[in-house]
Design a protein around this motif. Structure first.
Motif, PDB file in Angstrom:
ATOM      1  N   SER A  77      -9.763  -0.472   2.242  1.00  0.00           N
ATOM      2  CA  SER A  77      -9.355  -1.444   1.231  1.00  0.00           C
ATOM      3  C   SER A  77      -8.567  -2.597   1.853  1.00  0.00           C
ATOM      4  O   SER A  77      -8.740  -3.754   1.453  1.00  0.00           O
ATOM      5  CB  SER A  77      -8.537  -0.770   0.127  1.00  0.00           C
TER       6      SER A  77
ATOM      7  N   CYS B 142      -3.202   0.317  -4.750  1.00  0.00           N
ATOM      8  CA  CYS B 142      -3.683   0.573  -3.383  1.00  0.00           C
ATOM      9  C   CYS B 142      -3.037   1.798  -2.779  1.00  0.00           C
ATOM     10  O   CYS B 142      -1.869   1.816  -2.442  1.00  0.00           O
ATOM     11  CB  CYS B 142      -3.442  -0.647  -2.510  1.00  0.00           C
TER      12      CYS B 142
ATOM     13  N   TYR C 211       0.843  -1.198   0.000  1.00  0.00           N
ATOM     14  CA  TYR C 211       0.000   0.000   0.000  1.00  0.00           C
ATOM     15  C   TYR C 211       0.875   1.244   0.000  1.00  0.00           C
ATOM     16  O   TYR C 211       1.937   1.267   0.617  1.00  0.00           O
ATOM     17  CB  TYR C 211      -0.913   0.005   1.233  1.00  0.00           C
TER      18      TYR C 211
ATOM     19  N   CYS D 269      -8.766  -2.377  -3.944  1.00  0.00           N
ATOM     20  CA  CYS D 269      -8.567  -0.954  -4.283  1.00  0.00           C
ATOM     21  C   CYS D 269      -9.061  -0.714  -5.706  1.00  0.00           C
ATOM     22  O   CYS D 269      -9.207  -1.627  -6.491  1.00  0.00           O
ATOM     23  CB  CYS D 269      -7.081  -0.608  -4.205  1.00  0.00           C
TER      24      CYS D 269
END
Length: 156
Positions: free
Chosen positions: A130, A153, A100, A149
């Motif tokens: 997410s 992400c 992420y 996502c």
């Protein structure tokens, strides 16, 4: 470490102490999670590892090394390819690593300078919608790792 030890003495002490820490080192146990399983381990064990770029509590190099030691693939799309992890498209049936991007400037990794004392990455990753949706899908159907996502992400 004893403050009276010189730099060489400190290195010697660290080297001879390492064996004591091997039993609790995640790198030592990682191959036994999915590849060389211990007796009695579930045959269908799956792993989802999530990390965020710029985490100062668990440095990215540690997360990346652990993902490689576990033998994980990296789900795509991803904000950054991790060296040594095969890329796989989500949904993926297996174990995987998800990265992420919180938009944290992670130059402190490149320039080898002290990073910030804290970033939102470590504490907020597991609370991101997410990431929670990805974990929910994984726990409900352990063989399915999804990309929750809209593209790469990024929690924003």
């Amino acid at each position: 470490l004893d403050a009276t030890l010189d730099k060489l003495g400190q290195q010697k002490f660290a080297a001879i102490s390492q064996r004591q820490f091997d039993r609790i080192d995640p790198g030592f146990w990682a191959p036994r999670v999915l590849q060389d399983k211990l007796p009695g381990s579930p045959a269908d064990r799956r792993v989802l590892q999530q990390a965020g770029i710029g985490d100062v509590s668990v440095p990215n190099i540690g997360s990346f090394l652990h993902a490689r030691a576990l033998g994980l693939s990296q789900v795509t799309p991803t904000p950054r390819a991790v060296f040594g992890l095969p890329q796989v498209a989500a949904p993926y049936d297996g174990s995987a690593f998800a990265l992420y991007d919180f938009g944290v400037d992670d130059h402190f990794y490149v320039d080898a300078v002290p990073g910030p004392k804290d970033t939102p990455v470590h504490g907020e990753l597991r609370q991101t919608e997410s990431a929670m949706a990805q974990m929910d899908a994984f726990f409900r159907t352990p063989s399915s790792i999804v990309n929750a996502c809209d593209g790469v992400c990024d929690p924003n």
